[in-house]
Design a protein around this motif. Structure first.
Motif, PDB file in Angstrom:
ATOM      1  N   GLY A   1      18.680  15.235  36.552  1.00  0.00           N
ATOM      2  CA  GLY A   1      18.309  16.540  37.254  1.00  0.00           C
ATOM      3  C   GLY A   1      17.413  17.369  36.378  1.00  0.00           C
ATOM      4  O   GLY A   1      16.442  16.674  35.458  1.00  0.00           O
ATOM      5  N   THR A   2      17.110  18.508  36.821  1.00  0.00           N
ATOM      6  CA  THR A   2      16.381  19.481  36.289  1.00  0.00           C
ATOM      7  C   THR A   2      16.431  20.419  35.590  1.00  0.00           C
ATOM      8  O   THR A   2      16.019  21.237  34.651  1.00  0.00           O
ATOM      9  N   ALA A   3      17.853  21.013  35.890  1.00  0.00           N
ATOM     10  CA  ALA A   3      18.278  22.330  35.306  1.00  0.00           C
ATOM     11  C   ALA A   3      19.647  22.287  34.713  1.00  0.00           C
ATOM     12  O   ALA A   3      19.920  23.082  33.520  1.00  0.00           O
ATOM     13  N   THR A   4      20.848  21.392  34.961  1.00  0.00           N
ATOM     14  CA  THR A   4      22.192  21.562  34.397  1.00  0.00           C
ATOM     15  C   THR A   4      22.600  20.302  33.753  1.00  0.00           C
ATOM     16  O   THR A   4      22.442  19.255  34.105  1.00  0.00           O
ATOM     17  N   SER A   5      23.327  20.494  32.587  1.00  0.00           N
ATOM     18  CA  SER A   5      24.267  19.708  32.298  1.00  0.00           C
ATOM     19  C   SER A   5      25.464  19.225  33.064  1.00  0.00           C
ATOM     20  O   SER A   5      25.645  19.969  34.204  1.00  0.00           O
ATOM     21  N   LEU A   6      26.091  18.032  33.259  1.00  0.00           N
ATOM     22  CA  LEU A   6      26.787  17.583  34.213  1.00  0.00           C
ATOM     23  C   LEU A   6      28.174  17.119  33.575  1.00  0.00           C
ATOM     24  O   LEU A   6      28.051  16.681  32.303  1.00  0.00           O
ATOM     25  N   ASN A   7      29.312  17.104  34.237  1.00  0.00           N
ATOM     26  CA  ASN A   7      30.395  16.333  33.564  1.00  0.00           C
ATOM     27  C   ASN A   7      30.775  15.515  34.867  1.00  0.00           C
ATOM     28  O   ASN A   7      30.973  15.375  35.971  1.00  0.00           O
ATOM     29  N   PHE A   8      31.238  14.002  34.476  1.00  0.00           N
ATOM     30  CA  PHE A   8      31.529  13.057  35.044  1.00  0.00           C
ATOM     31  C   PHE A   8      32.757  12.547  34.978  1.00  0.00           C
ATOM     32  O   PHE A   8      33.332  12.407  33.576  1.00  0.00           O
ATOM     33  N   ARG A   9      33.467  12.169  36.022  1.00  0.00           N
ATOM     34  CA  ARG A   9      35.133  11.964  35.856  1.00  0.00           C
ATOM     35  C   ARG A   9      35.522  10.991  37.143  1.00  0.00           C
ATOM     36  O   ARG A   9      34.616  11.191  38.165  1.00  0.00           O
ATOM     37  N   ILE A  10      36.516  10.420  36.876  1.00  0.00           N
ATOM     38  CA  ILE A  10      36.965   9.498  38.144  1.00  0.00           C
ATOM     39  C   ILE A  10      38.237   9.780  38.267  1.00  0.00           C
ATOM     40  O   ILE A  10      39.227   9.430  37.390  1.00  0.00           O
ATOM     41  N   GLN A  11      38.832  10.065  39.497  1.00  0.00           N
ATOM     42  CA  GLN A  11      40.310  10.515  39.644  1.00  0.00           C
ATOM     43  C   GLN A  11      41.205   9.406  39.248  1.00  0.00           C
ATOM     44  O   GLN A  11      41.177   8.180  39.673  1.00  0.00           O
ATOM     45  N   GLY A  12      42.222   9.633  38.454  1.00  0.00           N
ATOM     46  CA  GLY A  12      43.384   8.885  38.118  1.00  0.00           C
ATOM     47  C   GLY A  12      42.740   7.950  37.177  1.00  0.00           C
ATOM     48  O   GLY A  12      43.556   7.025  36.825  1.00  0.00           O
ATOM     49  N   HIS A  13      41.390   7.566  36.541  1.00  0.00           N
ATOM     50  CA  HIS A  13      41.268   6.723  35.835  1.00  0.00           C
ATOM     51  C   HIS A  13      40.634   7.053  34.332  1.00  0.00           C
ATOM     52  O   HIS A  13      40.226   8.184  34.343  1.00  0.00           O
ATOM     53  N   THR A  14      40.634   6.409  33.598  1.00  0.00           N
ATOM     54  CA  THR A  14      40.024   6.711  32.293  1.00  0.00           C
ATOM     55  C   THR A  14      38.786   5.880  31.939  1.00  0.00           C
ATOM     56  O   THR A  14      38.645   4.663  32.864  1.00  0.00           O
ATOM     57  N   MET A  15      37.875   6.162  31.128  1.00  0.00           N
ATOM     58  CA  MET A  15      36.558   5.488  30.948  1.00  0.00           C
ATOM     59  C   MET A  15      36.448   5.059  29.538  1.00  0.00           C
ATOM     60  O   MET A  15      36.892   6.013  28.732  1.00  0.00           O
ATOM     61  N   LYS A  16      36.075   3.723  29.188  1.00  0.00           N
ATOM     62  CA  LYS A  16      35.906   3.386  28.056  1.00  0.00           C
ATOM     63  C   LYS A  16      34.384   3.391  27.650  1.00  0.00           C
ATOM     64  O   LYS A  16      33.722   2.612  28.155  1.00  0.00           O
ATOM     65  N   LEU A  17      33.975   4.257  26.745  1.00  0.00           N
ATOM     66  CA  LEU A  17      32.559   4.385  26.371  1.00  0.00           C
ATOM     67  C   LEU A  17      31.956   3.031  25.746  1.00  0.00           C
ATOM     68  O   LEU A  17      32.710   2.662  24.572  1.00  0.00           O
TER      69      LEU A  17
END
Length: 541
Positions: free
Chosen positions: A218-234
């Motif tokens: 994007g050009t202007a904003t930070s974002l938050n990413f998530r998936i309903q009911g699931h965890t994420m391993k970085l």
């Protein structure tokens, strides 16, 4: 034009074979055109690559040579830059106004890029004239070589998500607002892979694990990413394998890229994939669908809410992102074999962003210097020793006292093989996001308030993540260590594109007196020559 381009590419490959060796070549031909797009349900002018929005993704393996012939069918000059690709010894290929002449309308240019000693998740984007708000961006995936161990089992699938805020207003209207010295309005929405709410479906098999590569384009904003009911391993950040922490949501600031593993271990149905704006009073949200292959039930309920204005939680999360010291990177030796924390920096550079008014117009600046594009790319002027294009020291290495700001083609001097500390100091009320071309650096510390020498007591000198783009929270600082092992003219810029366009950027000239190809390549044979470099002659690559 096509036949002459093919002949030129063959000649170039003959010339560069001795430089880039026997590593594989991957060839691409891209046509850059205007086209109608409707990402938020409103017709607007987009910039397409081979008719696609977003553009085609690039897959490569460590050390591959990527040959991309770009044909510009727009009515204005055009350039593509490669976010996170280090262009080792070869800043001419970086595709920004300080290194590369724009591709004129109706002309073409062939980029010759080697992803030398790199792995990971990156993206490309158009770097001129606020084109980024019209498209022409795409994903880059650099895979590990077959015999290099990767610190997680091969996933059952690999998805890329190019997420970013978006305006319904055409890019040239936004550009005119900026040229008039006005601020842009708040974005109209958020896109995932060029589409709005519910516009993408990612199909998964129950029990399988998938890699999601998320980039904030994007050009202007930070974002938050998530998936309903699931965890994420970085597992990876901009080419660095990370300690494999588990998250329920992940902040992705402008210009940043992350890889997470997601296991389809929930009841077989459809789930929301959610991306929303961060640190904004008005929250922009969009969704895609995670679809289990045996699902007979669509998404249900509202999309899960994410964090909004809270900075402390984001800062805490940022501090948990650390480098996996035992994992291999692009080479078989462990990432932790380079002990950056044992090296004393030769000097400290402090960079402070500001938002001055100059000549009655809104500008943005670094240490009081607001960048204006020169008539000749800085790297070409440096190579051909053309006087009057830039002055070393046109930007100070520390914030000056007072509120004065000025326009200049700012270049800061640095020496090859220096090891330095850079402190990004943000006295403004908005999150900043900084990118350094040509490099990956260690994020050793971040905190609120004014940085002081005592702040070093909080540094992570063992397993700080190495990346190319980092955030600085409001009224806060972020410190990095960087080894200047890549000769060239490198762009240090804000990833907020209005701020970048209006001057919050400069170039770091990493210099050596050596003229050996071991340290830096000369301008490529096919280099476009413009401004005061027009009519001069390059050497064979």
């Amino acid at each position: 034009m096509r036949d002459s381009c093919k002949v030129s590419i063959v000649l170039l490959l003959v010339l560069i074979n001795g430089v880039f060796g026997d590593n594989p070549y991957r060839f691409f031909t891209w046509k850059i055109t205007y086209g109608d797009i409707y990402p938020l349900g409103v017709k607007q002018q987009g910039i397409l690559i081979n008719g696609q929005f977003p553009g085609p993704h690039i897959d490569a393996v460590t050390n591959d040579n990527i040959i991309i012939s770009v044909f510009n069918y727009l009515r204005e000059p055009f350039l593509i830059s490669w976010n996170g690709i280090q262009q080792r010894k070869n800043s001419y290929q970086d595709g920004v106004i300080g290194t590369t002449c724009p591709i004129p309308p109706g002309k073409n240019f062939t980029y010759i890029i080697q992803v030398k000693d790199q792995i990971g998740s990156f993206y490309y984007f158009p770097s001129l004239a606020f084109h980024k708000a019209a498209g022409a961006f795409g994903a880059i995936r650099v895979w590990s070589r077959p015999r290099i161990p990767v610190p997680f089992p091969s996933p059952d699938g690999d998805f890329w998500l190019l997420a970013g805020d978006w305006y319904k207003t055409n890019h040239y209207v936004l550009r005119r607002l900026l040229d008039a010295g006005r601020n842009l309005p708040f974005p109209d929405g958020v896109l995932i892979n060029g589409r709005g709410w519910g516009g993408n479906t990612f199909t998964v098999q129950p029990g399988k694990t998938y890699r999601f590569r998320i980039s904030n384009v994007g050009t202007a904003t930070s974002l938050n990413f998530r998936i309903q009911g699931h965890t994420m391993k970085l597992v990876e950040v901009e080419g660095s394998h990370t300690i494999q922490n588990i998250y329920t949501s992940l902040d992705v600031h402008l210009g940043q890229s992350y890889s997470v593993l997601v296991t389809a271990n929930q009841a077989p149905q459809d789930y929301y994939i959610v991306v929303s704006s961060r640190f904004t009073r008005k929250v922009l949200t969009t969704t895609s669908i995670l679809h289990y292959s045996n699902s007979r039930r669509g998404v249900s309920g509202p999309a899960p809410f994410g964090p909004t204005l809270n900075i402390a939680s984001s800062l805490f999360q940022a501090r948990t992102i650390k480098r996996n010291l035992t994992a291999s990177g692009p080479r078989p030796n462990p990432q932790g074999s380079y002990h950056y924390g044992l090296i004393k920096p030769a000097r400290t550079i402090m960079l402070a962003n500001s938002a001055p008014w100059i000549n009655g117009k809104q500008r943005y600046a670094v240490n009081g210097a607001s960048f204006i594009a020169p008539d000749t790319p800085l790297k070409l002027a440096d190579y051909f020793k053309i006087p009057g294009v830039f002055n070393l020291g046109s930007i100070p290495t520390n914030p000056p006292g007072g509120n004065g700001a000025y326009l200049t083609s700012s270049v800061m001097a640095a020496n090859f093989r220096e090891f330095i500390e850079i402190v990004f100091q943000n006295w403004e009320n908005s999150v900043q996001s900084w990118h350094i071309s040509g490099y990956s650096f260690f994020v050793v510390g971040m905190d609120g308030g004014q940085w002081t020498q005592g702040s070093r007591s909080k540094y992570n000198l063992r397993d700080a993540v190495s990346r190319s783009t980092v955030q600085v929270y409001p009224r806060a600082w972020t410190a990095i260590y960087i080894a200047l092992d890549n000769v060239g003219m490198w762009n240090i810029r804000s990833e907020n594109w209005a701020r970048q366009y209006l001057g919050q950027q400069f170039y770091l000239r990493v210099y050596t007196s050596s003229t050996s190809y071991r340290d830096e390549y000369p301008p490529p044979k096919n280099a476009l020559l413009c401004g005061r470099a027009r009519g001069r002659h390059t050497r064979p690559f």
